[in-house]
Design an enzyme around this catalytic site. Structure first.
Site, PDB file in Angstrom:
ATOM      1  N   CYS A  54     -16.317   1.086   0.729  1.00  0.00           N
ATOM      2  CA  CYS A  54     -15.134   0.285   1.068  1.00  0.00           C
ATOM      3  C   CYS A  54     -14.741   0.439   2.531  1.00  0.00           C
ATOM      4  CB  CYS A  54     -13.968   0.645   0.148  1.00  0.00           C
ATOM      5  SG  CYS A  54     -13.333   2.320   0.383  1.00  0.00           S
TER       6      CYS A  54
ATOM      7  N   GLN B 266      -9.860  -4.196  -3.313  1.00  0.00           N
ATOM      8  CA  GLN B 266     -11.162  -3.800  -2.795  1.00  0.00           C
ATOM      9  C   GLN B 266     -12.264  -4.127  -3.803  1.00  0.00           C
ATOM     10  OE1 GLN B 266     -12.040  -2.189   0.322  1.00  0.00           O
ATOM     11  NE2 GLN B 266     -13.998  -2.924  -0.450  1.00  0.00           N
TER      12      GLN B 266
ATOM     13  N   ASP C   1     -17.397   6.722  -1.377  1.00  0.00           N
ATOM     14  CA  ASP C   1     -16.102   6.614  -0.683  1.00  0.00           C
ATOM     15  C   ASP C   1     -15.824   7.982  -0.071  1.00  0.00           C
ATOM     16  OD1 ASP C   1     -13.559   5.764   0.158  1.00  0.00           O
ATOM     17  OD2 ASP C   1     -12.619   6.102  -1.809  1.00  0.00           O
TER      18      ASP C   1
ATOM     19  N   ARG D 132       0.877  -1.189   0.000  1.00  0.00           N
ATOM     20  CA  ARG D 132       0.000   0.000   0.000  1.00  0.00           C
ATOM     21  C   ARG D 132       0.901   1.221   0.000  1.00  0.00           C
ATOM     22  NH1 ARG D 132      -5.307   1.305   3.573  1.00  0.00           N
ATOM     23  NH2 ARG D 132      -6.053  -0.107   1.969  1.00  0.00           N
TER      24      ARG D 132
ATOM     25  N   HIS E  46      -7.418   0.776  -6.392  1.00  0.00           N
ATOM     26  CA  HIS E  46      -7.578  -0.086  -5.198  1.00  0.00           C
ATOM     27  C   HIS E  46      -8.240  -1.397  -5.668  1.00  0.00           C
ATOM     28  CE1 HIS E  46      -7.753  -1.320  -1.167  1.00  0.00           C
ATOM     29  NE2 HIS E  46      -8.651  -0.499  -0.658  1.00  0.00           N
TER      30      HIS E  46
ATOM     31  N   ARG F 255     -13.055  -8.961   1.643  1.00  0.00           N
ATOM     32  CA  ARG F 255     -11.645  -8.655   1.402  1.00  0.00           C
ATOM     33  C   ARG F 255     -10.798  -9.892   1.695  1.00  0.00           C
ATOM     34  NH1 ARG F 255      -9.816  -3.456   1.592  1.00  0.00           N
ATOM     35  NH2 ARG F 255      -7.911  -4.401   0.762  1.00  0.00           N
TER      36      ARG F 255
HETATM   37  N1  NVA Z   1     -10.069   6.454  -1.284  1.00  0.00           N
HETATM   38  C1  NVA Z   1      -9.707   6.054   0.057  1.00  0.00           C
HETATM   39  C2  NVA Z   1      -9.877   4.575   0.224  1.00  0.00           C
HETATM   40  C3  NVA Z   1      -9.567   4.077   1.606  1.00  0.00           C
HETATM   41  C4  NVA Z   1      -9.671   2.579   1.730  1.00  0.00           C
HETATM   42  C5  NVA Z   1      -8.279   6.468   0.342  1.00  0.00           C
HETATM   43  O1  NVA Z   1      -7.422   6.311  -0.539  1.00  0.00           O
HETATM   44  O2  NVA Z   1      -8.012   6.958   1.434  1.00  0.00           O
HETATM   45  N1   CP Z   2     -11.172  -0.461   2.535  1.00  0.00           N
HETATM   46  C1   CP Z   2      -9.894  -0.434   2.969  1.00  0.00           C
HETATM   47  O1   CP Z   2      -8.957  -0.595   2.203  1.00  0.00           O
HETATM   48  O2   CP Z   2      -9.778  -0.258   4.311  1.00  0.00           O
HETATM   49  P1   CP Z   2      -8.429  -0.014   5.119  1.00  0.00           P
HETATM   50  O3   CP Z   2      -7.910   1.338   4.720  1.00  0.00           O
HETATM   51  O4   CP Z   2      -8.868  -0.050   6.556  1.00  0.00           O
HETATM   52  O5   CP Z   2      -7.460  -1.100   4.787  1.00  0.00           O
END
Ligand code: NVA
Ligand code: CP
Length: 306
Positions: A264, A131, A224, A101, A128, A292
């Site tokens: 998500c 997800q 989101d 990540r 992502h 997930r």
């Molecule tokens: N769009 C959000 C998704 C979090 C799982 C982010 O990147 O923070």
């Molecule tokens: N949806 C998701 O990726 O959650 P986290 O940021 O908690 O991993």
């Protein structure tokens, strides 16, 4: 050739369907497959916060018989000056897959270019895809299929979820609508890639500014956060322009009577979604979060067989 999963179109439509079928099998028999017995390892690196991704990968890898080396990227030498490429070459000598990540998507591409084991995107600024595998599994569970269904995403159309829902949804044959305020539309490159996929699958993608029109008759509504990780100080107004895109009971009433609502998570209740909707009968967000685990185990099983 080593296969990676950095973006949703790294799987062909048939391959995505195979992974989703495997995800259903894994969910029905969680301990039936132990290809990482030994244990073999998976490196799981986080440059951003996480709850679901962290827990689901670590538990999933354990259930596959393996060991997850879970690290905060800033504490590795990546956080100093070691190159991504050297890191990819070295980690490939220790582990059977690398899950990362991070921020810029180009960082994942650099890792994949040097690693000799599969690299999996656990979220970048642009995509992502893990997800969205879980999202598609959830849609199949609740609506029986993906092909031909309509899915409307409302909110920041330029973020990782919007991009992956478009690309992954169309790969699954869905008709995807992205509804976002002006200035927050999806990246043109992602729209082009999604249109190319749509020609293969019979799905479609459209960008619709008006949230009411976008929600009309939708089988699936998704939202989101309006402020993704890393965007906290980007100087953009991430509140006012987004208010008409909130999923509330009025907006939900415009969708199909059997519509389901995905998010998500983490959710910002009262911003992109109301309590009444996220806690209401149309919401499937907890199944989505659970999936997930199953979808990622299926993805790892599939990649390790390649
Ligand atoms: N769009 C959000 C998704 C979090 C799982 C982010 O990147 O923070
Ligand atoms: N949806 C998701 O990726 O959650 P986290 O940021 O908690 O991993």
């Amino acid at each position: 050739m080593t296969r990676h999963f950095l973006r949703d179109d790294d799987l062909t439509p048939d391959e995505q369907a195979e992974v989703l079928a495997l995800a259903a099998e894994v969910k029905a028999a969680p301990f039936a497959n132990r290809p990482l017995e030994g244990p073999r390892g998976v490196g799981v690196i986080f440059d951003k916060n996480s709850t679901r991704t962290r827990f689901s990968f670590e538990m999933g890898i354990a259930q596959l018989g393996g060991h997850a080396v879970v690290v905060d990227g800033t504490t590795t030498q990546l956080g100093r000056d070691e190159t991504i490429e050297d890191t990819g070459r070295v980690l490939s000598r220790y582990v059977d897959a690398i899950v990362w990540r991070t921020f810029g998507h180009d960082r994942l591409e650099a890792m994949a270019s040097s690693a000799t084991v599969p690299v999996v995107n656990a979220l970048s600024d642009t995509f992502h895809p893990c997800q969205v595998l879980a999202d598609l599994q959830t849609i199949i569970e609740h609506r029986g299929r993906t092909a031909g269904l309509s899915m409307t995403y409302l909110g920041d159309g330029a973020n990782n979820m919007a991009h992956s829902l478009a690309l992954g949804g169309v790969t699954a044959g869905m008709h995807v609508t992205i509804s976002a305020p002006q200035g927050f539309e999806p990246a043109p490159e992602v729209v082009t890639a999604t249109e190319a996929r749509a020609r293969e699958t019979g799905g479609s993608v459209r960008v619709v500014t008006d949230p009411d029109k976008a929600a009309e008759g939708a089988d699936v509504l998704v939202t989101d956060t309006w402020t993704s990780m890393g965007q906290e100080t980007d100087g953009k107004d991430r509140h006012g322009p987004f208010l008409p895109y909130q999923i509330n009971e009025d907006l939900l009433a415009r969708a199909d009577a059997n519509a389901i609502v995905l998010h998500c998570l983490p959710a910002h209740r009262g911003e992109e979604i109301t309590d009444a909707v996220i806690d209401g009968p149309a919401s499937v967000v907890l199944d989505e979060a659970e999936n997930r685990l199953h979808a990622q185990k299926a993805l790892l099983l599939w990649l390790l067989r390649k």
